[in-house]
Design a protein around this motif. Structure first.
Motif, PDB file in Angstrom:
ATOM      1  N   ARG A   1      12.030  26.943  -5.422  1.00 36.41           N
ATOM      2  CA  ARG A   1      13.288  27.609  -5.052  1.00 36.41           C
ATOM      3  C   ARG A   1      13.089  28.461  -3.796  1.00 36.41           C
ATOM      4  NH1 ARG A   1      13.927  30.379  -9.519  1.00 36.41           N
ATOM      5  NH2 ARG A   1      14.183  28.524 -10.767  1.00 36.41           N
ATOM      6  N   ALA A   2      11.978  29.190  -3.754  1.00 41.03           N
ATOM      7  CA  ALA A   2      11.746  30.093  -2.615  1.00 41.03           C
ATOM      8  C   ALA A   2      11.542  29.291  -1.321  1.00 41.03           C
ATOM      9  CB  ALA A   2      10.532  30.979  -2.891  1.00 41.03           C
ATOM     10  N   TYR A   3      10.783  28.204  -1.373  1.00 44.05           N
ATOM     11  CA  TYR A   3      10.584  27.402  -0.153  1.00 44.05           C
ATOM     12  C   TYR A   3      11.881  26.702   0.245  1.00 44.05           C
ATOM     13  CZ  TYR A   3       5.616  28.291  -0.138  1.00 44.05           C
ATOM     14  OH  TYR A   3       4.406  28.917  -0.066  1.00 44.05           O
ATOM     15  N   TRP A   4      12.586  26.196  -0.746  1.00 41.38           N
ATOM     16  CA  TRP A   4      13.852  25.489  -0.501  1.00 41.38           C
ATOM     17  C   TRP A   4      14.860  26.409   0.180  1.00 41.38           C
ATOM     18  CZ3 TRP A   4      16.242  20.839  -0.993  1.00 41.38           C
ATOM     19  CH2 TRP A   4      17.609  20.809  -1.211  1.00 41.38           C
ATOM     20  N   ASN A   5      14.894  27.672  -0.227  1.00 47.22           N
ATOM     21  CA  ASN A   5      15.842  28.626   0.355  1.00 47.22           C
ATOM     22  C   ASN A   5      15.474  28.996   1.788  1.00 47.22           C
ATOM     23  OD1 ASN A   5      17.449  28.838  -1.846  1.00 47.22           O
ATOM     24  ND2 ASN A   5      16.362  30.601  -2.730  1.00 47.22           N
ATOM     25  N   THR A   6      14.228  28.780   2.180  1.00 50.05           N
ATOM     26  CA  THR A   6      13.771  29.305   3.474  1.00 50.05           C
ATOM     27  C   THR A   6      13.490  28.196   4.485  1.00 50.05           C
ATOM     28  OG1 THR A   6      12.636  30.942   2.119  1.00 50.05           O
ATOM     29  CG2 THR A   6      12.192  31.016   4.464  1.00 50.05           C
ATOM     30  N   TRP A   7      12.937  27.099   4.022  1.00 49.89           N
ATOM     31  CA  TRP A   7      12.467  26.076   4.951  1.00 49.89           C
ATOM     32  C   TRP A   7      13.274  24.793   4.833  1.00 49.89           C
ATOM     33  CZ3 TRP A   7       6.429  26.267   4.213  1.00 49.89           C
ATOM     34  CH2 TRP A   7       5.954  27.464   4.756  1.00 49.89           C
ATOM     35  N   HIS A   8      13.005  23.872   5.761  1.00 47.20           N
ATOM     36  CA  HIS A   8      13.578  22.531   5.696  1.00 47.20           C
ATOM     37  C   HIS A   8      13.141  21.873   4.377  1.00 47.20           C
ATOM     38  CE1 HIS A   8      14.161  18.301   6.611  1.00 47.20           C
ATOM     39  NE2 HIS A   8      15.022  18.718   7.530  1.00 47.20           N
ATOM     40  N   PRO A   9      14.056  21.140   3.701  1.00 50.76           N
ATOM     41  CA  PRO A   9      13.712  20.571   2.393  1.00 50.76           C
ATOM     42  C   PRO A   9      12.438  19.718   2.409  1.00 50.76           C
ATOM     43  CG  PRO A   9      16.053  20.298   2.838  1.00 50.76           C
ATOM     44  CD  PRO A   9      15.470  20.923   4.057  1.00 50.76           C
TER      45      PRO A   9
ATOM     46  N   ALA B   1       9.548  21.957   2.400  1.00 55.32           N
ATOM     47  CA  ALA B   1       9.393  22.583   1.078  1.00 55.32           C
ATOM     48  C   ALA B   1       8.685  21.625   0.122  1.00 55.32           C
ATOM     49  CB  ALA B   1      10.760  22.989   0.531  1.00 55.32           C
ATOM     50  N   VAL B   2       9.102  20.362   0.135  1.00 55.79           N
ATOM     51  CA  VAL B   2       8.462  19.394  -0.766  1.00 55.79           C
ATOM     52  C   VAL B   2       6.992  19.197  -0.373  1.00 55.79           C
ATOM     53  CG1 VAL B   2       8.466  17.002  -1.566  1.00 55.79           C
ATOM     54  CG2 VAL B   2      10.624  18.239  -1.334  1.00 55.79           C
TER      55      VAL B   2
ATOM     56  N   LEU C   1       3.577  13.183  -6.105  1.00 55.22           N
ATOM     57  CA  LEU C   1       3.031  13.360  -4.752  1.00 55.22           C
ATOM     58  C   LEU C   1       3.631  12.352  -3.771  1.00 55.22           C
ATOM     59  CD1 LEU C   1      -0.754  14.033  -5.548  1.00 55.22           C
ATOM     60  CD2 LEU C   1       1.028  15.690  -4.964  1.00 55.22           C
ATOM     61  N   ARG C   2       4.141  11.242  -4.305  1.00 57.76           N
ATOM     62  CA  ARG C   2       4.750  10.228  -3.434  1.00 57.76           C
ATOM     63  C   ARG C   2       6.207  10.549  -3.117  1.00 57.76           C
ATOM     64  NH1 ARG C   2       2.493   4.784  -6.143  1.00 57.76           N
ATOM     65  NH2 ARG C   2       0.489   4.744  -5.058  1.00 57.76           N
ATOM     66  N   ALA C   3       6.835  11.379  -3.949  1.00 56.16           N
ATOM     67  CA  ALA C   3       8.266  11.649  -3.768  1.00 56.16           C
ATOM     68  C   ALA C   3       8.464  12.669  -2.650  1.00 56.16           C
ATOM     69  CB  ALA C   3       8.842  12.188  -5.074  1.00 56.16           C
ATOM     70  N   ASN C   4       9.209  12.294  -1.618  1.00 55.48           N
ATOM     71  CA  ASN C   4       9.400  13.201  -0.488  1.00 55.48           C
ATOM     72  C   ASN C   4      10.764  13.873  -0.477  1.00 55.48           C
ATOM     73  OD1 ASN C   4       6.863  12.813   0.691  1.00 55.48           O
ATOM     74  ND2 ASN C   4       7.523  10.807   1.441  1.00 55.48           N
ATOM     75  N   LYS C   5      11.768  13.184  -1.015  1.00 58.30           N
ATOM     76  CA  LYS C   5      13.108  13.801  -1.017  1.00 58.30           C
ATOM     77  C   LYS C   5      13.161  14.812  -2.171  1.00 58.30           C
ATOM     78  CE  LYS C   5      15.709  10.058   1.025  1.00 58.30           C
ATOM     79  NZ  LYS C   5      15.630   8.683   0.529  1.00 58.30           N
ATOM     80  N   PRO C   6      13.786  15.954  -1.946  1.00 52.51           N
ATOM     81  CA  PRO C   6      13.766  17.017  -2.964  1.00 52.51           C
ATOM     82  C   PRO C   6      14.196  16.559  -4.355  1.00 52.51           C
ATOM     83  CG  PRO C   6      14.736  17.828  -0.943  1.00 52.51           C
ATOM     84  CD  PRO C   6      14.466  16.387  -0.703  1.00 52.51           C
ATOM     85  N   GLU C   7      15.296  15.765  -4.446  1.00 49.96           N
ATOM     86  CA  GLU C   7      15.783  15.379  -5.780  1.00 49.96           C
ATOM     87  C   GLU C   7      14.744  14.491  -6.454  1.00 49.96           C
ATOM     88  OE1 GLU C   7      17.413  14.782  -2.942  1.00 49.96           O
ATOM     89  OE2 GLU C   7      18.782  16.506  -3.030  1.00 49.96           O
ATOM     90  N   GLU C   8      14.195  13.533  -5.668  1.00 49.99           N
ATOM     91  CA  GLU C   8      13.184  12.627  -6.243  1.00 49.99           C
ATOM     92  C   GLU C   8      11.947  13.416  -6.660  1.00 49.99           C
ATOM     93  OE1 GLU C   8      12.359   9.674  -3.301  1.00 49.99           O
ATOM     94  OE2 GLU C   8      14.439   8.945  -3.335  1.00 49.99           O
ATOM     95  N   TYR C   9      11.586  14.376  -5.816  1.00 49.53           N
ATOM     96  CA  TYR C   9      10.409  15.173  -6.140  1.00 49.53           C
ATOM     97  C   TYR C   9      10.630  15.946  -7.443  1.00 49.53           C
ATOM     98  CZ  TYR C   9       7.094  18.867  -6.480  1.00 49.53           C
ATOM     99  OH  TYR C   9       6.159  19.708  -7.003  1.00 49.53           O
ATOM    100  N   LEU C  10      11.793  16.579  -7.562  1.00 48.11           N
ATOM    101  CA  LEU C  10      12.040  17.392  -8.763  1.00 48.11           C
ATOM    102  C   LEU C  10      12.029  16.524 -10.018  1.00 48.11           C
ATOM    103  CD1 LEU C  10      14.678  20.067  -7.753  1.00 48.11           C
ATOM    104  CD2 LEU C  10      12.277  20.389  -8.381  1.00 48.11           C
ATOM    105  N   ASP C  11      12.608  15.310  -9.917  1.00 46.12           N
ATOM    106  CA  ASP C  11      12.589  14.392 -11.067  1.00 46.12           C
ATOM    107  C   ASP C  11      11.146  14.045 -11.433  1.00 46.12           C
ATOM    108  OD1 ASP C  11      15.252  14.357 -11.277  1.00 46.12           O
ATOM    109  OD2 ASP C  11      15.571  12.385 -10.339  1.00 46.12           O
ATOM    110  N   ALA C  12      10.364  13.680 -10.405  1.00 43.78           N
ATOM    111  CA  ALA C  12       8.987  13.228 -10.671  1.00 43.78           C
ATOM    112  C   ALA C  12       8.131  14.384 -11.190  1.00 43.78           C
ATOM    113  CB  ALA C  12       8.383  12.622  -9.405  1.00 43.78           C
ATOM    114  N   ALA C  13       8.323  15.573 -10.624  1.00 45.40           N
ATOM    115  CA  ALA C  13       7.530  16.716 -11.096  1.00 45.40           C
ATOM    116  C   ALA C  13       7.942  17.068 -12.526  1.00 45.40           C
ATOM    117  CB  ALA C  13       7.724  17.912 -10.162  1.00 45.40           C
TER     118      ALA C  13
END
Ligand SMILES: Cc1cc2nc3c(=O)[nH]c(=O)nc-3n(C[C@H](O)[C@H](O)[C@H](O)COP(=O)(O)O)c2cc1C
Length: 319
Positions: free
Chosen positions: A251-259, A262-263, A288-300
């Protein structure tokens, strides 16, 4: 005994420090990853952000300077004094080839006479107390015997020793004997750093060196951020701790940096967290392969759902 968070370039930035402090705390000083000031003393926008007192509010943050020119060091130190920082740290430990190739970091340990000339200037003119973070030599641990008389000459605010040579990088066992030689030879406050990965190990080193100023932890705290809570008698790390820490960081990186940035940063943390999780590696790999935020959050999320906390959650040094 004081507990310090090690500086880790590309990892322990201002956002990380604030999130760690809010969720776990227990850190007396956060050493900031190095800046290598140019002679013009201009910083990038990102460095200005990292170094700004606002981003470090509420923390005891210590700027670290990588320089082989004393005038560069002193110029940067004056800037930090003007910004209100109470002390600065000199990096004599960085093993990276791009740094040592320029004669900085651990390369400054190669020539004790040149190091003396540098430290004469620094300690003769510094506006702030200067602590040093060092290795015990460049190629061989025997170099330490020539470095100790150099360190004994100056009013070093704190000497943080990572008792490996540059050629070891982070491999092999720390030279505990070299740390003990420093204990016998030096009067300045000493801080031990290296391979403190479990509460048990932290306690053993505290017991072995009860009179030192402090301990500094890096990789151990990244893989098991509750190590020091456990040392204080609190609960050992849980899976829920890691999930909440992960979510706060994201959340903190997402609010501050490019998505995408952040990922990318979350991938770095996930590799450390994975040490403390019992989970089939394919779920870590997917995250680790997921680069888009939504995909990353699902995979994590999937990775955490499949994981249990490891039996002895800790950083595991690669062979
Ligand atoms: C990815 C990474 C980045 C690092 N960056 C820095 C740095 O900017 N300055 C520094 O003095 N040490 C740096 N270090 C060294 C750490 O501060 C620390 O000395 C090292 O990780 C050993 O401590 P540990 O065993 O507790 O991890 C770095 C280490 C790693 C692995």
């Amino acid at each position: 005994m004081r507990m310090y968070f090690a500086p880790m370039e590309g990892i322990t930035d201002a956002i990380f420090r604030q999130v760690f402090q809010a969720r776990f705390g227990g850190i007396d000083k956060y050493f900031m990853p190095f800046v290598s000031p140019s002679s013009s003393l201009s910083y990038t926008v990102r460095q200005d952000f990292e170094l700004s007192p606002e981003q470090n509010r509420g923390l005891f943050a210590v700027p670290q300077i990588l320089a082989r020119d004393p005038l560069c060091f002193l110029g940067a130190a004056r800037g930090f004094a003007d910004s209100g920082y109470p002390e600065v740290n000199l990096n004599l430990g960085c093993p990276s080839g791009t740094v040592t190739g320029k004669g900085k970091g651990s390369a400054m340990l190669k020539d004790p006479d040149a190091l003396r000339r540098f430290l004469d200037q620094v300690y003769g003119n510094t506006p702030l107390p200067v602590s040093i973070k060092t290795r015990i030599g460049f190629d061989e641990p025997e170099e330490w015997e020539k470095l100790l008389p150099v360190f004994s000459t100056y009013p070093i605010h704190e000497l943080i020793i990572h008792p490996r040579t540059r050629s070891q990088i982070y491999r092999g066992t720390p030279w505990y004997h070299a740390f003990e030689q420093a204990l016998a030879a030096l009067k300045c406050p000493l801080v031990y750093n290296g391979d403190l990965f479990t509460a048990k190990r932290v306690q053993e080193v505290q017991d072995a060196y009860p009179h030192i100023r402090g301990l500094m932890l890096g990789r151990g705290l990244l893989s098991n951020p509750a190590v020091l809570r456990e040392v204080e008698g609190g609960a050992p790390l849980t899976k829920e701790d890691l999930i909440s820490f992960h979510d706060d960081l994201f959340r903190a990186y997402w609010n501050t940096w490019h998505p995408l940035t952040a990922v990318g940063r979350m991938h770095v943390f996930l590799k450390y967290f994975a040490h403390s999780l019992d989970v089939p590696f394919k779920y870590v790999r997917e995250a680790l392969r997921a680069n888009k935020p939504e995909e990353y959050l699902d995979a994590a999320g999937e990775m955490f759902a499949r994981a249990a906390i490891a039996e002895n959650p800790r950083y595991v040094q690669p062979e």
